[in-house]
Design a protein around this motif. Structure first.
Motif, PDB file in Angstrom:
ATOM      1  N   HIS A   1     -17.001   3.444  -6.521  1.00 49.12           N
ATOM      2  CA  HIS A   1     -17.370   4.971  -6.580  1.00 49.12           C
ATOM      3  C   HIS A   1     -16.350   5.794  -7.078  1.00 49.12           C
ATOM      4  O   HIS A   1     -16.418   6.895  -7.840  1.00 49.12           O
ATOM      5  CB  HIS A   1     -18.378   5.448  -5.772  1.00 49.12           C
ATOM      6  CG  HIS A   1     -18.881   6.577  -5.880  1.00 49.12           C
ATOM      7  ND1 HIS A   1     -18.581   7.994  -5.276  1.00 49.12           N
ATOM      8  CD2 HIS A   1     -20.373   6.897  -6.332  1.00 49.12           C
ATOM      9  CE1 HIS A   1     -19.319   8.637  -5.660  1.00 49.12           C
ATOM     10  NE2 HIS A   1     -20.335   8.410  -6.134  1.00 49.12           N
TER      11      HIS A   1
ATOM     12  N   LEU B   1     -22.927  11.821 -15.845  1.00 48.51           N
ATOM     13  CA  LEU B   1     -22.977  11.656 -17.081  1.00 48.51           C
ATOM     14  C   LEU B   1     -21.432  11.352 -17.789  1.00 48.51           C
ATOM     15  O   LEU B   1     -21.210  11.646 -19.017  1.00 48.51           O
ATOM     16  CB  LEU B   1     -23.397  12.985 -17.768  1.00 48.51           C
ATOM     17  CG  LEU B   1     -24.758  13.008 -17.664  1.00 48.51           C
ATOM     18  CD1 LEU B   1     -25.274  14.641 -18.334  1.00 48.51           C
ATOM     19  CD2 LEU B   1     -25.720  12.153 -18.294  1.00 48.51           C
ATOM     20  N   GLY B   2     -20.713  10.770 -17.062  1.00 46.13           N
ATOM     21  CA  GLY B   2     -19.346  10.387 -17.291  1.00 46.13           C
ATOM     22  C   GLY B   2     -19.257   9.159 -18.394  1.00 46.13           C
ATOM     23  O   GLY B   2     -20.136   8.468 -18.181  1.00 46.13           O
ATOM     24  N   ARG B   3     -18.346   9.140 -19.117  1.00 44.05           N
ATOM     25  CA  ARG B   3     -18.292   8.012 -20.041  1.00 44.05           C
ATOM     26  C   ARG B   3     -17.931   6.711 -19.453  1.00 44.05           C
ATOM     27  O   ARG B   3     -18.596   5.655 -19.849  1.00 44.05           O
ATOM     28  CB  ARG B   3     -17.051   8.185 -21.102  1.00 44.05           C
ATOM     29  CG  ARG B   3     -17.338   9.182 -21.789  1.00 44.05           C
ATOM     30  CD  ARG B   3     -16.253   9.629 -22.819  1.00 44.05           C
ATOM     31  NE  ARG B   3     -16.676   9.109 -24.195  1.00 44.05           N
ATOM     32  CZ  ARG B   3     -15.934   8.907 -25.253  1.00 44.05           C
ATOM     33  NH1 ARG B   3     -14.628   9.349 -25.121  1.00 44.05           N
ATOM     34  NH2 ARG B   3     -16.210   8.355 -26.090  1.00 44.05           N
ATOM     35  N   GLN B   4     -17.149   6.402 -18.416  1.00 42.34           N
ATOM     36  CA  GLN B   4     -16.960   5.415 -17.736  1.00 42.34           C
ATOM     37  C   GLN B   4     -18.027   4.852 -16.798  1.00 42.34           C
ATOM     38  O   GLN B   4     -18.314   3.636 -17.102  1.00 42.34           O
ATOM     39  CB  GLN B   4     -15.482   5.686 -16.817  1.00 42.34           C
ATOM     40  CG  GLN B   4     -15.367   4.309 -16.107  1.00 42.34           C
ATOM     41  CD  GLN B   4     -13.964   4.378 -15.076  1.00 42.34           C
ATOM     42  OE1 GLN B   4     -13.667   5.434 -14.786  1.00 42.34           O
ATOM     43  NE2 GLN B   4     -13.537   3.491 -14.415  1.00 42.34           N
ATOM     44  N   PRO B   5     -18.711   5.499 -16.132  1.00 45.58           N
ATOM     45  CA  PRO B   5     -19.951   5.112 -15.371  1.00 45.58           C
ATOM     46  C   PRO B   5     -21.018   4.829 -16.209  1.00 45.58           C
ATOM     47  O   PRO B   5     -21.667   3.746 -16.009  1.00 45.58           O
ATOM     48  CB  PRO B   5     -20.385   6.197 -14.631  1.00 45.58           C
ATOM     49  CG  PRO B   5     -19.220   7.327 -14.481  1.00 45.58           C
ATOM     50  CD  PRO B   5     -18.427   6.823 -15.734  1.00 45.58           C
TER      51      PRO B   5
ATOM     52  N   PHE C   1     -15.182   6.281 -10.419  1.00 40.08           N
ATOM     53  CA  PHE C   1     -15.825   7.049 -11.408  1.00 40.08           C
ATOM     54  C   PHE C   1     -15.664   8.459 -11.384  1.00 40.08           C
ATOM     55  O   PHE C   1     -15.793   9.338 -12.382  1.00 40.08           O
ATOM     56  CB  PHE C   1     -17.416   6.615 -11.196  1.00 40.08           C
ATOM     57  CG  PHE C   1     -17.943   5.598 -11.554  1.00 40.08           C
ATOM     58  CD1 PHE C   1     -17.115   4.674 -12.383  1.00 40.08           C
ATOM     59  CD2 PHE C   1     -19.112   4.777 -10.841  1.00 40.08           C
ATOM     60  CE1 PHE C   1     -17.491   3.219 -12.554  1.00 40.08           C
ATOM     61  CE2 PHE C   1     -19.575   3.746 -11.548  1.00 40.08           C
ATOM     62  CZ  PHE C   1     -18.716   2.793 -12.018  1.00 40.08           C
ATOM     63  N   GLY C   2     -15.084   9.058 -10.351  1.00 37.23           N
ATOM     64  CA  GLY C   2     -14.899  10.335 -10.236  1.00 37.23           C
ATOM     65  C   GLY C   2     -16.040  11.465  -9.857  1.00 37.23           C
ATOM     66  O   GLY C   2     -17.102  10.916  -9.715  1.00 37.23           O
TER      67      GLY C   2
ATOM     68  N   GLY D   1     -17.838  13.561 -11.718  1.00 34.80           N
ATOM     69  CA  GLY D   1     -18.947  13.916 -12.669  1.00 34.80           C
ATOM     70  C   GLY D   1     -19.300  12.759 -13.034  1.00 34.80           C
ATOM     71  O   GLY D   1     -19.478  12.423 -14.124  1.00 34.80           O
ATOM     72  N   ALA D   2     -19.700  11.528 -12.154  1.00 34.77           N
ATOM     73  CA  ALA D   2     -20.212  10.340 -12.448  1.00 34.77           C
ATOM     74  C   ALA D   2     -21.438  10.255 -13.266  1.00 34.77           C
ATOM     75  O   ALA D   2     -21.872   9.216 -13.735  1.00 34.77           O
ATOM     76  CB  ALA D   2     -20.172   9.389 -11.250  1.00 34.77           C
TER      77      ALA D   2
END
Length: 101
Positions: A39, A48-52, A42-43, A45-46
Motif C-alpha cells: 500500500h 486512480l493512480g496508474r500503478q495501483p 501505491f502512494g 493517490g492510489a
C-alpha cells in the motif's frame, strides 16, 4: 438503433463504475490494513493512480496468496473491465452513428 445500443453501453459503463466505486476502496483498505508495504508503494493517490490500477488489471493480487484480498480484487477488476469496455463500445457505436449519418 445504433444510438440506442450506444446508450445501452453507457448504462453498462455506469454499472461498472458503480461496482468499481464499491469494491476498489475496499480492496485498498484491505491492502492498507494487511499489506502496508504494498500500500505504501501505491502512494497517497492510489484510487486512480496508474500503478495501483495496473496492479489490479494484471491480477498481481494472486502473488500475495491472500484469499480475502483476491475476493475483493476480483470484483473490482471485473467492474473496471466492465467500465472500460462499456465506455469503449458506447464510443464506438456513437462514432459509427456519426459516420453512417
Amino acid at each position: 438503433m445504433i444510438l440506442f445500443l450506444a446508450l445501452c453501453f453507457v448504462g453498462v459503463a455506469i454499472a461498472g463504475f458503480s461496482a468499481f466505486v464499491i469494491f476498489w476502496p475496499l480492496t485498498l483498505i484491505h491492502l492498507r490494513d494487511r499489506h502496508p508495504g504494498l500500500h505504501a508503494q501505491f502512494g497517497p493517490g492510489a484510487f486512480l493512480g496508474r500503478q495501483p490500477l495496473g496492479w489490479l488489471l494484471r491480477r498481481d493480487d494472486r502473488a500475495l496468496a491472500d484469499r480475502s484480498l483476491s475476493g475483493l480484487a476480483a470484483p473490482a477488476r471485473l467492474a473496471l473491465l466492465t467500465l472500460l469496455g462499456g465506455a469503449a463500445l458506447a464510443a464506438a457505436f456513437w462514432l459509427f452513428s456519426q459516420v453512417s449519418a
